[in-house]
Design a protein around this motif. Structure first.
Motif, PDB file in Angstrom:
ATOM      1  N   UNK A 196       0.848  -1.197   0.000  1.00  0.00           N
ATOM      2  CA  UNK A 196       0.000   0.000   0.000  1.00  0.00           C
ATOM      3  C   UNK A 196       0.884   1.247   0.000  1.00  0.00           C
ATOM      4  N   UNK A 197       0.294   2.355  -0.477  1.00  0.00           N
ATOM      5  CA  UNK A 197       1.011   3.615  -0.412  1.00  0.00           C
ATOM      6  C   UNK A 197       1.166   4.044   1.048  1.00  0.00           C
ATOM      7  N   UNK A 198       2.257   4.686   1.329  1.00  0.00           N
ATOM      8  CA  UNK A 198       2.492   5.158   2.690  1.00  0.00           C
ATOM      9  C   UNK A 198       1.541   6.285   3.032  1.00  0.00           C
ATOM     10  N   UNK A 199       1.323   6.480   4.309  1.00  0.00           N
ATOM     11  CA  UNK A 199       0.407   7.536   4.750  1.00  0.00           C
ATOM     12  C   UNK A 199       0.940   8.900   4.352  1.00  0.00           C
ATOM     13  N   UNK A 200       2.280   9.085   4.445  1.00  0.00           N
ATOM     14  CA  UNK A 200       2.841  10.376   4.073  1.00  0.00           C
ATOM     15  C   UNK A 200       2.634  10.653   2.570  1.00  0.00           C
ATOM     16  N   UNK A 201       2.881   9.616   1.771  1.00  0.00           N
ATOM     17  CA  UNK A 201       2.711   9.805   0.326  1.00  0.00           C
ATOM     18  C   UNK A 201       1.254  10.076  -0.013  1.00  0.00           C
ATOM     19  N   UNK A 202       0.343   9.398   0.669  1.00  0.00           N
ATOM     20  CA  UNK A 202      -1.086   9.592   0.412  1.00  0.00           C
ATOM     21  C   UNK A 202      -1.503  11.017   0.806  1.00  0.00           C
ATOM     22  N   UNK A 203      -0.991  11.493   1.931  1.00  0.00           N
ATOM     23  CA  UNK A 203      -1.332  12.850   2.363  1.00  0.00           C
ATOM     24  C   UNK A 203      -0.769  13.889   1.408  1.00  0.00           C
ATOM     25  N   UNK A 204       0.445  13.658   0.908  1.00  0.00           N
ATOM     26  CA  UNK A 204       1.044  14.602  -0.047  1.00  0.00           C
ATOM     27  C   UNK A 204       0.253  14.630  -1.343  1.00  0.00           C
ATOM     28  N   UNK A 205      -0.179  13.453  -1.787  1.00  0.00           N
ATOM     29  CA  UNK A 205      -0.963  13.392  -3.026  1.00  0.00           C
ATOM     30  C   UNK A 205      -2.285  14.129  -2.869  1.00  0.00           C
ATOM     31  N   UNK A 206      -2.891  13.999  -1.680  1.00  0.00           N
ATOM     32  CA  UNK A 206      -4.174  14.674  -1.478  1.00  0.00           C
ATOM     33  C   UNK A 206      -4.012  16.187  -1.487  1.00  0.00           C
ATOM     34  N   UNK A 207      -2.897  16.682  -0.914  1.00  0.00           N
ATOM     35  CA  UNK A 207      -2.655  18.129  -0.942  1.00  0.00           C
ATOM     36  C   UNK A 207      -2.432  18.613  -2.373  1.00  0.00           C
ATOM     37  N   UNK A 208      -1.690  17.823  -3.149  1.00  0.00           N
ATOM     38  CA  UNK A 208      -1.491  18.184  -4.549  1.00  0.00           C
ATOM     39  C   UNK A 208      -2.810  18.116  -5.322  1.00  0.00           C
ATOM     40  N   UNK A 209      -3.671  17.170  -4.933  1.00  0.00           N
ATOM     41  CA  UNK A 209      -4.929  16.990  -5.653  1.00  0.00           C
ATOM     42  C   UNK A 209      -5.813  18.227  -5.544  1.00  0.00           C
ATOM     43  N   UNK A 210      -5.839  18.845  -4.384  1.00  0.00           N
ATOM     44  CA  UNK A 210      -6.654  20.056  -4.250  1.00  0.00           C
ATOM     45  C   UNK A 210      -6.188  21.135  -5.222  1.00  0.00           C
ATOM     46  N   UNK A 211      -4.891  21.291  -5.309  1.00  0.00           N
ATOM     47  CA  UNK A 211      -4.345  22.317  -6.215  1.00  0.00           C
ATOM     48  C   UNK A 211      -4.602  21.954  -7.677  1.00  0.00           C
ATOM     49  N   UNK A 212      -4.472  20.650  -7.980  1.00  0.00           N
ATOM     50  CA  UNK A 212      -4.652  20.221  -9.374  1.00  0.00           C
ATOM     51  C   UNK A 212      -6.100  20.348  -9.826  1.00  0.00           C
TER      52      UNK A 212
END
Length: 853
Positions: free
Chosen positions: A622-638
């Motif tokens: 599974x993706x790490x929690x840190x990577x998942x949180x970073x992706x979610x922050x990028x997702x808002x901007x994207x």
């Protein structure tokens, strides 16, 4: 009198060598099927005793004539044989001797009195002083010649009168025509007994021939002909030979009212000699008679060939009628099957059973994730779905219009949500119909959209060729071919019939309102009406297209007749112009779908990702929690950059599933959109009938990259739109509408008028900025704009200079000309200043193009 009768009975002309015929045994009509035996005597009256039975139908020795002595004459009896059997003589294996054999089949004890020989016996009474010498049957003419002898003390004319008087007192009727009696007349001419394939008709051609080679025949008048032939029957018309005709011998036509009258006249008067006292000329005139067909053998064929202006439209009407009667029920059946999916494999019980058994074995991850992602959107658009469902339950004779840009989910909203429980739904996609090349392809596409079959689209081209050939032949169109408009009308008319039948299938005899008429019942039950969904309406923004006009007219008929509900799905914001032509007095029920909100867009993407993660095999990390949180922050901007267009969000979700980061995925989407813009809107390669110029598209791209919105009228007043050199892009408003239909921009209305211009898609805003950051591309396109503006101003300068030259050529300069001259000089100076500034800018841009790649 008795002594004369004894002499008459004792005299037998067959005892004379000159009158004895050769002994050829024939099957006579009065003894059909039996050969006469030696010594056989017929039971007959005195007149027929010793009758010669070996006579043929072509006279003695088959010469075609009957010889007569001084005390002999000939009577012709008609009505002995049916004329309807003449067709038998036309058969190649038939001869005239076979008819007595056919007639003998009718002989029976009950019909013996109607046998032809017996009828002749009955027609000649024993009291008449005559002796029958010979009987020659004429099967084609339906009668017989009877040659007889008479004593010296009585004439043949008197014997004719006695026989005629006897037949009037005691009429004899044949078995085949009990309503007409037998008639007889004395043969006055020299009959020709031919056995050619010439058959009777009511018209006789009378030729006037000389009686000897050195003499000359006279042309008889109509009065003379009438006096000679009226005794044989009523004459309908006498037609003399045209006076300017040089055909010899001279002739005339006699039209009798009945065929039997013409037969009697022909057999009695052929070879008759008209004396000088009767108008036959000095040497007399002979009459040569022959039957003449009143109509040509191929008169039907010739008439059809000679009247194409009547025949061709008549044939076209017959073909259309037969085709409609034969194929329309079949086509209606197939349309109904297409709408209710009667023959669809997915509706069969076997397919459903196999699908239920295989559900646990085969997992459709993509379908499951898409359904879950769309659920988030349907929750956001629940109000619009409920509104459409409510409209479908109401009686309102107007359209339902769902408008929104491409990728906004219009079709899925209607078919998968609002109409998911509707059994009878017909979807018509206008895109393949409108984009079809040629009338035949358009007809085939329209027929496939509704299930109309069989369709003979190739017949349209074939019939057009026939119609073109007919127009070149007869000068006008035959009407054999049909236009595209009429063909589409047929297709949609059959579809209306099928939709009405499907709606009425819900009607039951035990219902309370079963006594209502069909129209009243349909109006009272809107929930039973089928739904017609017209997708991609105004796909190419061609409001005057035949396809769109026919579809809107047909849809208006469905709604006003309460046959079906009609829902239009369109991307064009000016749809009301086209639909108002079909329903000018109705207010449309409309729903506008835009981009979804950022919150719903984020939920949509996350739902795709979460479903995908649940389907990951247990052995994968599974993706790490840190990577998942970073992706979610990028997702808002994207998502803020990408916008709320469903197609772009699905594209983003698919890229995220492959392992890309949101920023990388959005960056590739923006780059791809920039490439599409450059290729579709900014390319200088000729794109056919493109309604905008690359300079105008670049002006909008550059302006929207600097500002998110533009004023509509401000754009129209710019030099690029107000004074374009391109002929197809001269009208600024048409250019903006074309670019809006092509989705480069979107035009938003303000109080019913165009007010604001934005990017066609949210992602295009970022693509515009990316394009303007390319210095080489910007320099090249800016150089093209400046070049065009320079040409425009140069033309203006030339116009100013021409007018100044004209004013300067005047002999005197009036005081009133001064302000105009000053105005032109100011305009000239301003234009020249603009050209100089643009030349400087063009020099800088050219340097960039020369230095950078």
């Amino acid at each position: 009198m008795q002594s004369a009768r004894r002499v008459h009975r004792a005299f037998n002309p067959t005892s004379l060598p000159g009158l004895r015929a050769p002994r050829i045994h024939t099957r006579e009509f009065y003894n059909a099927g039996k050969l006469p035996r030696a010594g056989q005597q017929l039971k007959t009256n005195g007149a027929l005793k010793g009758l010669r039975r070996e006579s043929t139908q072509t006279g003695e020795d088959q010469t075609g004539h009957i010889s007569e002595s001084s005390n002999e004459a000939i009577l012709f009896f008609d009505g002995l044989f049916p004329l309807r059997l003449n067709w038998a003589f036309r058969l190649p294996w038939t001869n005239q001797r076979s008819l007595p054999q056919i007639l003998s089949r009718f002989n029976s004890p009950t019909l013996s009195a109607y046998e032809p020989m017996n009828m002749i016996k009955q027609a000649i009474p024993s009291s008449v002083p005559m002796k029958v010498i010979e009987i020659l049957p004429r099967y084609k003419d339906g009668g017989a010649f009877v040659k007889f002898s008479h004593p010296e003390g009585i004439t043949a004319k008197e014997i004719e009168g006695l026989v005629e008087g006897y037949l009037r007192d005691k009429p004899i009727k044949p078995w085949f025509n009990p309503f007409r009696q037998i008639h007889t007349n004395l043969v006055r001419g020299k009959p020709w007994l031919e056995d050619l394939y010439r058959f009777p008709s009511s018209r006789i051609k009378v030729e006037f021939v000389p009686t000897s080679p050195e003499s000359q025949a006279a042309e008889l008048s109509q009065e003379t002909l009438y006096s000679l032939f009226r005794r044989y029957g009523k004459l309908a018309e006498i037609t003399s030979q045209p006076s300017d005709s040089k055909i010899l011998p001279k002739y005339a036509y006699l039209d009798f009212s009945r065929v039997r009258h013409a037969i009697m006249a022909k057999n009695c008067m052929h070879g008759f000699k008209v004396l000088e006292a009767e108008g036959g000329g000095k040497a007399g005139t002979g009459l040569r008679l022959s039957f003449e067909a009143k109509m040509k053998a191929h008169w039907v064929r010739d008439w059809l060939k000679d009247h194409p202006r009547v025949v061709i439209p008549l044939v076209a009407a017959i073909i259309a009628t037969v085709t409609a009667a034969a194929f329309d029920p079949i086509r209606t059946f197939f349309i109904k099957a297409h709408i209710d999916h009667s023959f669809a494999l997915t509706n069969s019980r076997i397919y459903k059973w196999f699908k239920s058994q295989a559900t646990d074995i085969f997992a459709f991850r993509l379908h499951k994730s898409e359904e879950a992602g769309l659920t988030a959107i349907w929750d956001d658009r629940k109000e619009a779905i409920e509104q459409i469902s409510t409209w479908l339950m109401e009686t309102a004779d107007t359209f339902i219009v769902v408008q929104g840009p491409r990728g906004s989910g219009k079709k899925e909203l209607i078919l998968d949500q609002a109409l998911k429980d509707r059994k009878h739904t017909l979807v018509i996609d206008c895109k393949p119909i409108q984009e079809a090349h040629g009338d035949s392809a358009t007809i085939a596409s329209a027929a496939a959209a509704v299930g109309y079959r069989p369709v003979f689209s190739w017949m349209n081209s074939f019939s057009s060729l026939i119609d073109l050939a007919a127009q070149g032949t007869i000068g006008v169109k035959s009407g054999f071919s049909e236009t595209l408009d009429s063909q589409l009308s047929k297709i949609f008319s059959n579809t209306s019939t099928a939709l009405k039948q499907l709606a009425l299938d819900y009607r039951k005899k035990e219902d309370k309102d079963a006594s209502l008429t069909d129209d009243d019942w349909l109006e009272a039950h809107p929930e039973c009406r089928p739904v017609v969904v017209i997708d991609n309406f105004l796909h190419k923004n061609e409001e005057s297209s035949v396809v769109y006009d026919k579809i809107s007219e047909w849809a208006a008929g469905l709604t006003t007749a309460n046959v079906a509900h009609v829902i239009f799905l369109t991307n064009d914001i000016s749809y009301s112009k086209s639909l108002s032509k079909a329903l000018p007095d109705r207010v449309f029920r409309q729903i506008s779908l835009g981009d979804i909100t950022p919150e719903v867009a984020k939920k949509f993407v996350l739902t795709h990702l979460d479903i995908d993660k649940q389907d990951i095999a247990a052995g994968k990390a599974e993706l790490s929690a840190e990577q998942r949180s970073a992706d979610l922050e990028e997702l808002d901007e994207c998502i803020d950059t990408l916008g709320g267009r469903l197609t772009d969000l699905e594209f983003l979700a698919r890229r995220l599933k492959t392992g890309q980061t949101p920023k990388r995925a959005v960056s590739e989407i923006i780059e791809q959109s920039a490439s599409e813009i450059l290729k579709m809107y900014l390319s200088t390669v000729d794109k056919g009938e493109r309604k905008w110029s690359p300079e105008q598209a670049w002006y909008l791209v550059k302006s929207l990259a600097a500002n998110d919105t533009l004023r509509y009228n401000e754009v129209l007043l710019s030099n690029t739109f107000a004074s374009s050199l391109s002929a197809t892009a001269a009208n600024g408003e048409s250019v903006l509408e074309a670019l809006s239909a092509a989705e480069l921009i979107s035009i938003q209305s303000n109080n019913g008028r165009p007010g604001m211009i934005k990017a066609g898609k949210p992602v295009y805003q970022a693509a515009f900025k990316l394009l303007t950051e390319d210095h080489v591309l910007t320099s090249r396109l800016d150089l093209a704009i400046l070049t065009e503006l320079t040409k425009i101003e140069t033309k203006s300068i030339d116009k100013y200079e021409t007018e100044l030259t004209m004013l300067g050529s005047l002999p005197k300069q009036p005081r009133e000309v001064g302000p105009r001259v000053q105005f032109l000089l100011d305009k000239l100076a301003a234009s020249q200043k603009k050209v100089q500034n643009w030349e400087k800018e063009m020099g800088v841009l050219k340097k960039v193009l020369m230095d950078e790649y």
